[in-house]
Write an enzyme that holds these catalytic residues in place. Structure first.
Site, PDB file in Angstrom:
ATOM      1  N   SER A  80      41.173  47.035  49.710  1.00  0.00           N
ATOM      2  CA  SER A  80      42.810  46.512  50.611  1.00  0.00           C
ATOM      3  C   SER A  80      41.734  47.179  51.746  1.00  0.00           C
ATOM      4  CB  SER A  80      43.289  45.907  50.330  1.00  0.00           C
ATOM      5  OG  SER A  80      44.370  45.945  51.112  1.00  0.00           O
TER       6      SER A  80
ATOM      7  N   TYR B 255      50.368  51.173  46.873  1.00  0.00           N
ATOM      8  CA  TYR B 255      49.339  49.282  46.979  1.00  0.00           C
ATOM      9  C   TYR B 255      48.479  50.329  47.803  1.00  0.00           C
ATOM     10  CZ  TYR B 255      46.845  45.648  47.591  1.00  0.00           C
ATOM     11  OH  TYR B 255      45.659  44.698  47.559  1.00  0.00           O
TER      12      TYR B 255
HETATM   13  N1  NAD Z   1      45.547  38.274  48.437  1.00  0.00           N
HETATM   14  C1  NAD Z   1      45.776  39.341  49.555  1.00  0.00           C
HETATM   15  O1  NAD Z   1      46.359  39.152  50.666  1.00  0.00           O
HETATM   16  C2  NAD Z   1      45.619  40.504  49.368  1.00  0.00           C
HETATM   17  C3  NAD Z   1      45.026  41.897  50.357  1.00  0.00           C
HETATM   18  C4  NAD Z   1      43.550  42.654  50.077  1.00  0.00           C
HETATM   19  C5  NAD Z   1      43.691  42.663  48.618  1.00  0.00           C
HETATM   20  N2  NAD Z   1      43.518  41.683  47.355  1.00  0.00           N
HETATM   21  C6  NAD Z   1      43.263  42.346  46.075  1.00  0.00           C
HETATM   22  O2  NAD Z   1      42.471  40.932  46.085  1.00  0.00           O
HETATM   23  C7  NAD Z   1      42.121  41.173  44.459  1.00  0.00           C
HETATM   24  C8  NAD Z   1      42.638  39.732  44.293  1.00  0.00           C
HETATM   25  O3  NAD Z   1      43.298  39.466  44.629  1.00  0.00           O
HETATM   26  P1  NAD Z   1      44.484  37.693  44.726  1.00  0.00           P
HETATM   27  O4  NAD Z   1      45.253  37.685  45.967  1.00  0.00           O
HETATM   28  O5  NAD Z   1      43.580  37.133  44.257  1.00  0.00           O
HETATM   29  O6  NAD Z   1      45.763  37.898  43.671  1.00  0.00           O
HETATM   30  P2  NAD Z   1      45.808  37.183  42.441  1.00  0.00           P
HETATM   31  O7  NAD Z   1      47.721  37.931  42.670  1.00  0.00           O
HETATM   32  O8  NAD Z   1      45.957  35.899  42.573  1.00  0.00           O
HETATM   33  O9  NAD Z   1      45.204  37.540  41.409  1.00  0.00           O
HETATM   34  C9  NAD Z   1      45.321  38.672  40.601  1.00  0.00           C
HETATM   35  C10 NAD Z   1      44.520  38.826  39.095  1.00  0.00           C
HETATM   36  O10 NAD Z   1      44.665  39.459  38.787  1.00  0.00           O
HETATM   37  C11 NAD Z   1      45.425  39.621  36.855  1.00  0.00           C
HETATM   38  N3  NAD Z   1      45.321  40.991  36.539  1.00  0.00           N
HETATM   39  C12 NAD Z   1      46.762  41.285  36.938  1.00  0.00           C
HETATM   40  N4  NAD Z   1      46.350  42.707  35.714  1.00  0.00           N
HETATM   41  C13 NAD Z   1      46.018  42.641  35.124  1.00  0.00           C
HETATM   42  C14 NAD Z   1      45.831  43.789  34.139  1.00  0.00           C
HETATM   43  N5  NAD Z   1      45.471  44.839  33.789  1.00  0.00           N
HETATM   44  N6  NAD Z   1      44.385  42.239  32.991  1.00  0.00           N
HETATM   45  C15 NAD Z   1      43.549  41.640  33.613  1.00  0.00           C
HETATM   46  N7  NAD Z   1      44.072  41.169  35.098  1.00  0.00           N
HETATM   47  C16 NAD Z   1      45.214  41.570  35.357  1.00  0.00           C
HETATM   48  C17 NAD Z   1      46.290  38.877  37.152  1.00  0.00           C
HETATM   49  O11 NAD Z   1      47.027  38.454  36.379  1.00  0.00           O
HETATM   50  C18 NAD Z   1      45.787  37.847  38.458  1.00  0.00           C
HETATM   51  O12 NAD Z   1      45.156  36.516  38.080  1.00  0.00           O
HETATM   52  C19 NAD Z   1      43.241  41.940  44.376  1.00  0.00           C
HETATM   53  O13 NAD Z   1      43.022  42.998  43.629  1.00  0.00           O
HETATM   54  C20 NAD Z   1      44.157  42.226  45.730  1.00  0.00           C
HETATM   55  O14 NAD Z   1      44.817  43.503  45.712  1.00  0.00           O
HETATM   56  C21 NAD Z   1      44.446  41.050  48.003  1.00  0.00           C
END
Ligand code: NAD
Length: 248
Positions: free
Chosen positions: A136, A149
């Site tokens: 991130s 985080y």
């Molecule tokens: N959305 C944002 O603004 C943003 C910004 C920067 C970074 N990120 C990072 O990007 C990545 C994807 O995020 P997203 O926005 O698609 O979020 P999201 O919540 O839509 O998807 C994350 C997925 O990870 C799965 N997950 C969590 N714990 C798990 C486990 N123990 N085993 C298997 N699966 C598991 C969840 O079920 C979920 O489907 C994450 O690492 C997040 O931290 C997101």
């Protein structure tokens, strides 16, 4: 940029970014080994190129099973995309319990250790591989109240660089993506208790992006596909900010 004959494990495949990655990789001709705690969103795909595993990627036995069965079905593990992750509700450090801190570090950093460890076993035997860890931009441009985080995402980037140098001799590339605020279900989970979610999403997050829009999951997926491709064969240990300029 073609990904034919590649077999790629995607964690978090049922989430916003993960799902976009799965769609794009299938479209580019790759085989996809998709895994998430909840795989309902993957039910609509009917493809010979897709194997779906529902379960917890913090469970080492389950991680081993995903890789072993994926490898048995498709014949190799050429890539790993770690898109699994959890958010933190913004709050002062005094209000963060040890249990919450540990949970966030486990999912956002230890899960990467487990999957990278398993991937390395297959990729070393093959003599090639590409791993992408989604961290991130907040790791380098923090927001207040997200200490667990942010620490977990800093850990993800450091692990990536550590493995890039460790695995380079085996032609295994390891890179980080730093997304900016992206329009998925996760975004609103960063809002503090009592905050107006629309305001957080469309005002605070959107305004923090110099290019003026929230990222879309597909924006992240295209960058991941590039890092997985042979066109990126000389890129390792890198961090690619896909953030609309938020990291400037
Ligand atoms: N959305 C944002 O603004 C943003 C910004 C920067 C970074 N990120 C990072 O990007 C990545 C994807 O995020 P997203 O926005 O698609 O979020 P999201 O919540 O839509 O998807 C994350 C997925 O990870 C799965 N997950 C969590 N714990 C798990 C486990 N123990 N085993 C298997 N699966 C598991 C969840 O079920 C979920 O489907 C994450 O690492 C997040 O931290 C997101």
């Amino acid at each position: 940029m073609r990904l034919h004959h590649k077999s790629i494990v995607v964690t978090g495949a049922g989430g916003g970014m993960g799902l976009a990655v799965v769609k794009l990789l299938l479209d580019k001709g790759a085989n996809v080994i998709a895994t998430d705690l909840n795989t309902q969103m993957l039910n609509d795909f009917e493809s010979e190129q897709l194997a779906v595993f529902e379960g917890d990627m913090l469970d080492e036995t389950f991680v081993e099973k995903v890789f072993a069965e994926g490898n048995a079905k498709f014949g190799s593990i050429s890539g790993l995309v770690n898109a699994a992750g959890i958010a933190q509700k913004a709050k002062p450090i005094e209000d963060v319990s040890l249990a919450e801190w540990t949970r966030i570090l486990n999912v956002n950093t230890t899960l990467l250790f487990l999957t990278c460890k398993e991937a390395a076993k297959y990729m070393k035997k093959q003599g090639y591989g590409s791993i992408i860890n989604v961290a991130s931009i907040s790791a380098v441009r923090p927001r207040p109240g997200l200490q667990a985080y942010i620490t977990s995402k800093g850990g993800a980037e450091s692990l990536t660089r550590a493995l890039a140098i460790e695995l380079a001799d085996h032609h295994i590339r390891v890179n980080t993506i730093h997304p900016g605020p992206c329009d998925t279900n996760m975004l609103e989970q960063f809002a503090a208790d009592g905050a107006n979610i629309d305001e957080v999403k469309n005002t605070i997050f959107k305004q923090s992006v110099p290019l003026g829009n929230l990222l879309k999951p597909a924006d992240i997926a295209y960058s991941i596909a590039f890092l997985l491709s042979d066109e990126a064969h000389m890129i390792t240990g890198a961090t690619l900010n896909v953030d609309g300029g938020r990291g400037i």
